[in-house]
Write a protein that holds these residues in place. Structure first.
Motif, PDB file in Angstrom:
ATOM      1  N   LYS A   7       0.824  -1.207   0.000  1.00  0.00           N
ATOM      2  CA  LYS A   7       0.000   0.000   0.000  1.00  0.00           C
ATOM      3  C   LYS A   7       0.857   1.255   0.000  1.00  0.00           C
ATOM      4  N   ILE A   8       1.913   1.236   0.811  1.00  0.00           N
ATOM      5  CA  ILE A   8       2.817   2.389   0.862  1.00  0.00           C
ATOM      6  C   ILE A   8       3.518   2.578  -0.466  1.00  0.00           C
ATOM      7  N   MET A   9       3.896   1.457  -1.091  1.00  0.00           N
ATOM      8  CA  MET A   9       4.598   1.512  -2.374  1.00  0.00           C
ATOM      9  C   MET A   9       3.768   2.233  -3.431  1.00  0.00           C
ATOM     10  N   PHE A  19      13.210   5.532  -4.788  1.00  0.00           N
ATOM     11  CA  PHE A  19      14.470   4.888  -4.379  1.00  0.00           C
ATOM     12  C   PHE A  19      14.380   4.355  -2.957  1.00  0.00           C
ATOM     13  N   ILE A  20      13.823   5.145  -2.047  1.00  0.00           N
ATOM     14  CA  ILE A  20      13.731   4.722  -0.651  1.00  0.00           C
ATOM     15  C   ILE A  20      12.902   3.461  -0.514  1.00  0.00           C
ATOM     16  N   GLN A  21      11.767   3.407  -1.222  1.00  0.00           N
ATOM     17  CA  GLN A  21      10.909   2.235  -1.128  1.00  0.00           C
ATOM     18  C   GLN A  21      11.590   0.997  -1.698  1.00  0.00           C
ATOM     19  N   ARG A  22      12.301   1.164  -2.803  1.00  0.00           N
ATOM     20  CA  ARG A  22      13.028   0.031  -3.380  1.00  0.00           C
ATOM     21  C   ARG A  22      14.139  -0.438  -2.433  1.00  0.00           C
ATOM     22  N   VAL A  27      16.165  -4.345   2.046  1.00  0.00           N
ATOM     23  CA  VAL A  27      16.507  -4.583   3.451  1.00  0.00           C
ATOM     24  C   VAL A  27      15.622  -5.681   4.036  1.00  0.00           C
ATOM     25  N   ILE A  28      14.328  -5.614   3.761  1.00  0.00           N
ATOM     26  CA  ILE A  28      13.394  -6.613   4.284  1.00  0.00           C
ATOM     27  C   ILE A  28      13.693  -7.997   3.710  1.00  0.00           C
ATOM     28  N   ARG A 165       5.137  -3.689  -7.752  1.00  0.00           N
ATOM     29  CA  ARG A 165       4.067  -2.993  -7.058  1.00  0.00           C
ATOM     30  C   ARG A 165       4.454  -1.578  -6.649  1.00  0.00           C
ATOM     31  N   ILE A 166       5.734  -1.270  -6.722  1.00  0.00           N
ATOM     32  CA  ILE A 166       6.175   0.102  -6.453  1.00  0.00           C
ATOM     33  C   ILE A 166       6.028   0.879  -7.758  1.00  0.00           C
TER      34      ILE A 166
END
Length: 625
Positions: A7-9, A19-22, A27-28, A165-166
């Protein structure tokens, strides 16, 4: 959690958010891969805590920070081209491919960790010293450990799905000034993550600070260790725990041997692939078991490394593997060394090295030349029936028969070393013996049984040879195997337990069991005493006749010292733990506070030992000047 992430993506509005979301997705996924690594190798990590995963996050951020520096620039550099769909598709695809490749490195160590007890280095990933074998071994790896490519594929599919999805189709670029400031800020943060917070850049050795002893491989990730070992040069740092005089009083590697008469028997050194202590005396090795009863057997035998290439300098040159890079493939491999080939050659011996694998395999031929062997015999020199195992080289039975015949042509006295290959993964045995040997309980056992049979056939042939009764046979394993069932073989003591024995036909004084701690690097000084040679050497081991009782090895940035009944884990700065390994083989009870005198004694010894080793190896002072 993943639903909320998606959803945030979908709220992506600009290149910075993209970039931050990717990056956060990476990291996850790295953390999920770490959890998978733990579950796959859970028996090797009986004790973990939250620090393991906190430390793991720091190392993940370090690796990902460096890997994605270029992508930060490509995402954040200002310009209208950022709104170009073709450019954004290129950015998406390249981000997936590059990070996917690094991501997959972690899965190699799901299984390889079981063999070596640590994360892979650059030389392992690039198959240094195994050019001829690597093609067949990769195929075998994916067939025998089919779960690994399945895990890889599943993770890559998940990565692709979440990355898609991003949304990046409607990217809005910020002003040039704002984008430039953001770019430099993000680059600074990535550099900081890559370097690590602290006075010194984050190093492989720092993993030992997080979690219990033996969990460093769980803290680390493979891309980090590969990047940190890109350089072929291993820089051993000088240690100055004591002044030189005090250090030499605690441990001095200079050893002198004086005898009136020599006992110049032939010396046959047999290094058996993966014949760890966990694989003998359990029904798979009837011949070796019987030979032990007729030999001088070291009940508490230890390897000085976890790799085959560690065993050669340990056994023939009395040089342990106390570096993250194997000595034989390091820049120090060309150091001047006065090992068994040169010592015995100086005493009139003919010298040779036999290895049934492809010539050049694991750099054995190069090291044999440096060590001073007269001749090297590999797959190219083999003469006998067609016997290629399809992966490594000549099957043990036929190569050992070739070995026995060649020895008969040598002038006595001779010194020779043979390294077997058939009990190495993928554990291939000749088709004619399928079903002949017990399968055992792990994948290696059938090949261990075959190699034991090959050893028996060798001794049957050797007994008929004129040199047999004038020979001392030294038999050892190169290292333990990857699949010990008993928990005691999965900690930093058990991971090095191997059989070592001296067999001297017809000599009853060389029959019995020695309970003292004995290691591969003890073989050289022991032979000096047995052969009664007059010489002066640098050796990091001790003779079987010595009153000393220590073993030293190194794994995953931890120095392991066994002295008598006690085991000390030392990270180069401080003691991590002290255990009575004979009474407490699972290393459950840390005695650091209960045995302060023992801790102090052992800590002083290991410090002096490291100080001497690092100085002499880095300064090329492994010979008496």
């Amino acid at each position: 959690m993943l639903c909320n992430l998606v959803k945030i993506m979908n709220k992506t509005k600009n290149t910075l958010n993209l970039f931050i979301q990717r990056f956060l997705l990476l990291v996850i996924i790295y953390q999920l891969i770490r959890v998978g690594f733990y579950l796959y190798n859970q028996s090797f990590f009986p004790e973990i805590n939250s620090k393991v995963f906190i430390g793991g996050l720091l190392f993940d951020l370090s690796a990902l920070g460096y890997i994605n520096l270029l992508f930060a620039i490509l995402h954040l550099i200002p310009g209208k081209f950022q709104q170009n769909k073709t450019y954004q598709k290129f950015l998406f695809t390249s981000f997936f491919l590059v990070n996917g490749i690094f991501m997959c490195m972690n899965f190699i160590d799901y299984e390889y960790f079981r063999f070596v007890g640590r994360r892979s280095s650059f030389s392992m990933i690039t198959a240094e010293g195994m050019t001829n074998e690597i093609g067949g071994l990769i195929v075998s790896y994916f067939v025998d450990y089919w779960q690994i490519p399945l895990f890889m594929a599943t993770t890559l599919i998940l990565f692709w799905f979440l990355l898609k999805r991003i949304k990046f189709q409607n990217i809005k670029s910020s002003s040039t000034l704002k984008s430039s400031v953001t770019l430099f800020l993000i680059l600074g943060l990535l550099f900081a993550a890559g370097r690590g917070v602290g006075r010194k850049p984050l190093r492989i050795v720092d993993a030992s600070k997080y979690g219990p002893i033996g969990t460093s491989a769980l803290v680390l990730n493979t891309p980090f260790t590969v990047m940190k070992t890109l350089s072929k040069k291993e820089n051993l740092k000088e240690k100055h725990y004591f002044d030189d005089k005090e250090a030499a009083a605690i441990f001095n590697p200079i050893q002198t041997f004086n005898y009136e008469t020599a006992n110049k028997k032939n010396v046959v050194l047999l290094i058996l692939e993966s014949f760890g202590r966990e694989n003998i005396q359990r029904g798979q090795t009837p011949f070796l078991d019987s030979l032990i009863t007729k030999s001088y057997f070291f009940e508490n035998g230890f390897a000085n490394g976890k790799l085959s290439i560690d065993a050669v300098p340990s056994t023939i040159s009395s040089v342990p593997s106390l570096m993250n890079k194997s000595f034989i493939s390091s820049s120090y491999a060309v150091n001047n060394i006065y090992g068994l080939p040169k010592i015995l050659k100086d005493n009139g011996y003919n010298t040779s090295f036999f290895h049934g694998a492809f010539n050049g395999s694991q750099n054995f031929d190069q090291y044999a030349a440096v060590a001073g062997f007269d001749k090297y015999y590999g797959k190219n020199e083999y003469k006998g029936p067609e016997s290629f195992d399809g992966k490594w080289g000549v099957f043990d039975e036929d190569f050992l028969q070739f070995f026995a015949k060649e020895l008969t042509s040598f002038k006595q006295p001779f010194f020779t070393t043979l390294f077997t290959i058939s009990s190495h993964a993928p554990f291939t045995i000749p088709k004619k013996y399928k079903g002949k040997f017990p399968k055992g309980t792990t994948e290696i056992h059938e090949s261990i049984a075959y190699s034991d049979f090959a050893l028996k056939k060798f001794f049957e042939s050797a007994k008929k040879m004129p040199w047999y009764n004038n020979t001392i046979f030294v038999i050892t394993s190169d290292h333990t195997s990857s699949t010990g069932e008993e928990p005691k073989y999965k900690n930093n003591v058990g991971k090095f337990r191997i059989p070592i024995l001296f067999y001297v036909p017809g000599n009853e004084t060389m029959v019995g069991i020695n309970e003292k701690n004995f290691q591969q690097i003890d073989i050289l000084p022991s032979l000096m005493d047995y052969l009664q040679l007059n010489t002066k050497i640098i050796s990091y081991g001790k003779s079987y006749q010595s009153t000393q009782d220590f073993v030293v090895n190194y794994l995953d940035n931890v120095y392991n010292l066994e002295m008598g009944d006690f085991y000390l884990a030392f990270d180069g700065t401080k003691t991590l733990g002290l255990y009575n390994w004979k009474k407490d083989p699972l290393l459950k009870t840390n005695l650091t506070d209960k045995e302060p005198k023992t801790k102090e004694k052992m800590e002083r010894f290991i410090k002096a030992y490291i100080q001497s080793f690092n100085h002499r190896v880095s300064k090329n002072e492994l010979t008496i000047q």
